[in-house]
Design a protein around this motif. Structure first.
Motif, PDB file in Angstrom:
ATOM      1  N   ARG A 248     -64.264 -29.845  19.556  1.00  0.00           N
ATOM      2  CA  ARG A 248     -64.951 -31.058  20.017  1.00  0.00           C
ATOM      3  C   ARG A 248     -63.996 -31.963  20.784  1.00  0.00           C
ATOM      4  NH1 ARG A 248     -64.958 -36.061  18.473  1.00  0.00           N
ATOM      5  NH2 ARG A 248     -63.881 -35.695  16.515  1.00  0.00           N
ATOM      6  N   ILE A 249     -62.784 -32.141  20.257  1.00  0.00           N
ATOM      7  CA  ILE A 249     -61.793 -32.998  20.919  1.00  0.00           C
ATOM      8  C   ILE A 249     -61.241 -32.328  22.174  1.00  0.00           C
ATOM      9  CG2 ILE A 249     -59.517 -34.062  20.667  1.00  0.00           C
ATOM     10  CD1 ILE A 249     -60.234 -34.511  17.687  1.00  0.00           C
ATOM     11  N   ALA A 250     -60.875 -31.061  22.072  1.00  0.00           N
ATOM     12  CA  ALA A 250     -60.266 -30.357  23.202  1.00  0.00           C
ATOM     13  C   ALA A 250     -61.228 -30.217  24.380  1.00  0.00           C
ATOM     14  CB  ALA A 250     -59.763 -28.990  22.760  1.00  0.00           C
ATOM     15  N   SER A 251     -62.509 -30.184  24.118  1.00  0.00           N
ATOM     16  CA  SER A 251     -63.475 -30.046  25.210  1.00  0.00           C
ATOM     17  C   SER A 251     -63.554 -31.299  26.084  1.00  0.00           C
ATOM     18  CB  SER A 251     -64.852 -29.678  24.676  1.00  0.00           C
ATOM     19  OG  SER A 251     -65.354 -30.715  23.873  1.00  0.00           O
ATOM     20  N   THR A 252     -62.890 -32.374  25.674  1.00  0.00           N
ATOM     21  CA  THR A 252     -62.827 -33.578  26.511  1.00  0.00           C
ATOM     22  C   THR A 252     -61.610 -33.571  27.432  1.00  0.00           C
ATOM     23  OG1 THR A 252     -61.553 -34.894  24.910  1.00  0.00           O
ATOM     24  CG2 THR A 252     -63.963 -34.932  24.700  1.00  0.00           C
TER      25      THR A 252
ATOM     26  N   LYS B 195     -57.218 -19.475  34.414  1.00  0.00           N
ATOM     27  CA  LYS B 195     -56.440 -18.599  33.529  1.00  0.00           C
ATOM     28  C   LYS B 195     -57.099 -18.355  32.181  1.00  0.00           C
ATOM     29  CE  LYS B 195     -52.054 -20.206  35.446  1.00  0.00           C
ATOM     30  NZ  LYS B 195     -50.798 -20.891  35.164  1.00  0.00           N
ATOM     31  N   VAL B 196     -57.987 -19.255  31.772  1.00  0.00           N
ATOM     32  CA  VAL B 196     -58.581 -19.185  30.443  1.00  0.00           C
ATOM     33  C   VAL B 196     -60.099 -19.322  30.551  1.00  0.00           C
ATOM     34  CG1 VAL B 196     -58.689 -20.311  28.187  1.00  0.00           C
ATOM     35  CG2 VAL B 196     -56.536 -20.229  29.408  1.00  0.00           C
ATOM     36  N   ALA B 197     -60.815 -18.374  29.969  1.00  0.00           N
ATOM     37  CA  ALA B 197     -62.276 -18.461  29.925  1.00  0.00           C
ATOM     38  C   ALA B 197     -62.688 -18.937  28.537  1.00  0.00           C
ATOM     39  CB  ALA B 197     -62.886 -17.099  30.224  1.00  0.00           C
ATOM     40  N   LEU B 198     -63.378 -20.058  28.481  1.00  0.00           N
ATOM     41  CA  LEU B 198     -63.801 -20.640  27.209  1.00  0.00           C
ATOM     42  C   LEU B 198     -65.323 -20.678  27.175  1.00  0.00           C
ATOM     43  CD1 LEU B 198     -61.186 -23.518  27.076  1.00  0.00           C
ATOM     44  CD2 LEU B 198     -61.132 -21.372  25.800  1.00  0.00           C
TER      45      LEU B 198
ATOM     46  N   SER C 290     -61.703 -29.377  33.649  1.00  0.00           N
ATOM     47  CA  SER C 290     -61.801 -29.710  35.065  1.00  0.00           C
ATOM     48  C   SER C 290     -61.755 -28.444  35.918  1.00  0.00           C
ATOM     49  CB  SER C 290     -60.641 -30.631  35.461  1.00  0.00           C
ATOM     50  OG  SER C 290     -60.570 -30.754  36.857  1.00  0.00           O
ATOM     51  N   SER C 291     -62.610 -28.386  36.918  1.00  0.00           N
ATOM     52  CA  SER C 291     -62.599 -27.215  37.811  1.00  0.00           C
ATOM     53  C   SER C 291     -61.354 -27.219  38.701  1.00  0.00           C
ATOM     54  CB  SER C 291     -63.855 -27.206  38.673  1.00  0.00           C
ATOM     55  OG  SER C 291     -63.907 -28.378  39.462  1.00  0.00           O
ATOM     56  N   HIS C 292     -60.641 -28.356  38.780  1.00  0.00           N
ATOM     57  CA  HIS C 292     -59.437 -28.461  39.601  1.00  0.00           C
ATOM     58  C   HIS C 292     -58.155 -28.140  38.819  1.00  0.00           C
ATOM     59  CE1 HIS C 292     -61.720 -30.062  42.936  1.00  0.00           C
ATOM     60  NE2 HIS C 292     -62.326 -30.851  42.074  1.00  0.00           N
ATOM     61  N   SER C 293     -58.298 -27.813  37.557  1.00  0.00           N
ATOM     62  CA  SER C 293     -57.131 -27.500  36.740  1.00  0.00           C
ATOM     63  C   SER C 293     -56.738 -26.041  36.928  1.00  0.00           C
ATOM     64  CB  SER C 293     -57.446 -27.740  35.264  1.00  0.00           C
ATOM     65  OG  SER C 293     -56.406 -27.239  34.461  1.00  0.00           O
ATOM     66  N   PRO C 294     -55.444 -25.766  37.056  1.00  0.00           N
ATOM     67  CA  PRO C 294     -55.008 -24.375  37.167  1.00  0.00           C
ATOM     68  C   PRO C 294     -55.318 -23.563  35.905  1.00  0.00           C
ATOM     69  CG  PRO C 294     -53.185 -25.877  37.611  1.00  0.00           C
ATOM     70  CD  PRO C 294     -54.345 -26.699  37.195  1.00  0.00           C
TER      71      PRO C 294
ATOM     72  N   THR D 267     -55.692 -34.413  39.991  1.00  0.00           N
ATOM     73  CA  THR D 267     -55.177 -33.381  39.102  1.00  0.00           C
ATOM     74  C   THR D 267     -55.139 -33.941  37.688  1.00  0.00           C
ATOM     75  OG1 THR D 267     -53.816 -32.568  40.899  1.00  0.00           O
ATOM     76  CG2 THR D 267     -53.194 -31.879  38.687  1.00  0.00           C
ATOM     77  N   PRO D 268     -55.512 -33.141  36.697  1.00  0.00           N
ATOM     78  CA  PRO D 268     -55.450 -33.628  35.318  1.00  0.00           C
ATOM     79  C   PRO D 268     -54.030 -34.082  34.960  1.00  0.00           C
ATOM     80  CG  PRO D 268     -56.569 -31.521  35.421  1.00  0.00           C
ATOM     81  CD  PRO D 268     -55.999 -31.781  36.782  1.00  0.00           C
ATOM     82  N   THR D 269     -53.923 -35.190  34.254  1.00  0.00           N
ATOM     83  CA  THR D 269     -52.618 -35.679  33.841  1.00  0.00           C
ATOM     84  C   THR D 269     -52.513 -35.659  32.324  1.00  0.00           C
ATOM     85  OG1 THR D 269     -53.310 -37.984  33.737  1.00  0.00           O
ATOM     86  CG2 THR D 269     -52.436 -37.206  35.847  1.00  0.00           C
ATOM     87  N   PHE D 270     -51.300 -35.432  31.855  1.00  0.00           N
ATOM     88  CA  PHE D 270     -51.058 -35.392  30.421  1.00  0.00           C
ATOM     89  C   PHE D 270     -51.408 -36.728  29.780  1.00  0.00           C
ATOM     90  CE2 PHE D 270     -48.431 -35.882  26.639  1.00  0.00           C
ATOM     91  CZ  PHE D 270     -48.795 -34.752  25.939  1.00  0.00           C
ATOM     92  N   SER D 271     -51.013 -37.808  30.429  1.00  0.00           N
ATOM     93  CA  SER D 271     -51.240 -39.129  29.817  1.00  0.00           C
ATOM     94  C   SER D 271     -52.731 -39.433  29.664  1.00  0.00           C
ATOM     95  CB  SER D 271     -50.541 -40.224  30.624  1.00  0.00           C
ATOM     96  OG  SER D 271     -51.025 -40.244  31.942  1.00  0.00           O
ATOM     97  N   SER D 272     -53.550 -39.054  30.641  1.00  0.00           N
ATOM     98  CA  SER D 272     -54.989 -39.335  30.504  1.00  0.00           C
ATOM     99  C   SER D 272     -55.608 -38.469  29.404  1.00  0.00           C
ATOM    100  CB  SER D 272     -55.718 -39.129  31.830  1.00  0.00           C
ATOM    101  OG  SER D 272     -55.730 -37.775  32.200  1.00  0.00           O
ATOM    102  N   ASP D 273     -55.184 -37.203  29.307  1.00  0.00           N
ATOM    103  CA  ASP D 273     -55.705 -36.348  28.240  1.00  0.00           C
ATOM    104  C   ASP D 273     -55.192 -36.784  26.868  1.00  0.00           C
ATOM    105  OD1 ASP D 273     -57.361 -34.868  29.840  1.00  0.00           O
ATOM    106  OD2 ASP D 273     -56.033 -33.130  29.981  1.00  0.00           O
ATOM    107  N   LEU D 274     -53.951 -37.244  26.803  1.00  0.00           N
ATOM    108  CA  LEU D 274     -53.420 -37.751  25.543  1.00  0.00           C
ATOM    109  C   LEU D 274     -54.200 -38.994  25.098  1.00  0.00           C
ATOM    110  CD1 LEU D 274     -51.313 -37.480  23.297  1.00  0.00           C
ATOM    111  CD2 LEU D 274     -49.768 -38.855  24.707  1.00  0.00           C
ATOM    112  N   SER D 275     -54.560 -39.829  26.038  1.00  0.00           N
ATOM    113  CA  SER D 275     -55.376 -41.002  25.724  1.00  0.00           C
ATOM    114  C   SER D 275     -56.740 -40.579  25.177  1.00  0.00           C
ATOM    115  CB  SER D 275     -55.545 -41.847  26.986  1.00  0.00           C
ATOM    116  OG  SER D 275     -56.431 -42.895  26.760  1.00  0.00           O
ATOM    117  N   LYS D 276     -57.330 -39.557  25.783  1.00  0.00           N
ATOM    118  CA  LYS D 276     -58.613 -39.043  25.284  1.00  0.00           C
ATOM    119  C   LYS D 276     -58.464 -38.488  23.871  1.00  0.00           C
ATOM    120  CE  LYS D 276     -60.522 -37.867  29.756  1.00  0.00           C
ATOM    121  NZ  LYS D 276     -61.035 -36.815  30.621  1.00  0.00           N
TER     122      LYS D 276
END
Length: 162
Positions: free
Chosen positions: A48-52, A66-69, A58-62, A19-28
């Motif tokens: 550009r940054i948010a797309s990482t 909910k959001v189509a980008l 992730s397809s496993h993110s809730p 599952t995506p974690t806040f800490s890993s995304d914050l590191s990115k």
């Protein structure tokens, strides 16, 4: 007697993903950001940054359901909805470089939307509790109006059963 065979480890299924974690995304975010405070000055840099972020991509993110980008306008709408975009004074509304975007705040918004629990029902929405009516408890009505046994706690509250 033959020795038991040593069980072999099965390969891990690729269908299970973390599952995506806040800490890993914050590191990115911190690695991709050009400054230490995570503030960017254009929609294109923010996208550009948010797309990482795993929480968005992730397809496993809730949040993925909910959001189509699909296009830049979808990204811009999500960024504006998050409340992390500030228009710079005196800048034209349609100017891409006329904004400051707090990316850490945007990341927190994404995780809030992805993992937020629905609100608890308030007391007005909850079903009414079983109450005493005319000396007969609601449960007693379904049992041929045979009253429930008197308890010490019901006597203290002034409830007297017939």
């Amino acid at each position: 007697m033959a020795a038991s065979p040593v069980p072999t480890q099965r390969p891990r299924s690729r269908s299970f993903s973390s599952t995506p974690t806040f800490s890993s995304d914050l590191s990115k975010l911190r690695n991709a950001s050009t400054n230490s405070n995570g503030i960017v000055t254009s929609y294109s840099e923010a996208i550009r940054i948010a797309s990482t972020f795993d929480v968005l991509m992730s397809s496993h993110s809730p949040l993925a359901s909910k959001v189509a980008l699909k296009c830049e306008d979808d990204w811009i709408a999500l960024l504006n909805r998050s409340g992390c975009v500030q228009q710079r004074e005196g800048a034209a509304q349609d100017d891409d470089d006329a904004v400051t975007i707090e990316m850490e705040r945007f990341l927190r918004y994404c995780f809030d939307v992805a993992y937020k629990m629905p609100a608890s029902p308030n007391t007005a929405c909850r079903p009414k509790s079983k109450v005493m009516t005319a000396g007969v408890h609601e449960r007693s009505k379904s049992h041929g109006n045979i009253p429930l046994a008197q308890t010490a706690s019901s006597a203290k509250r002034g409830i007297v059963l017939p």
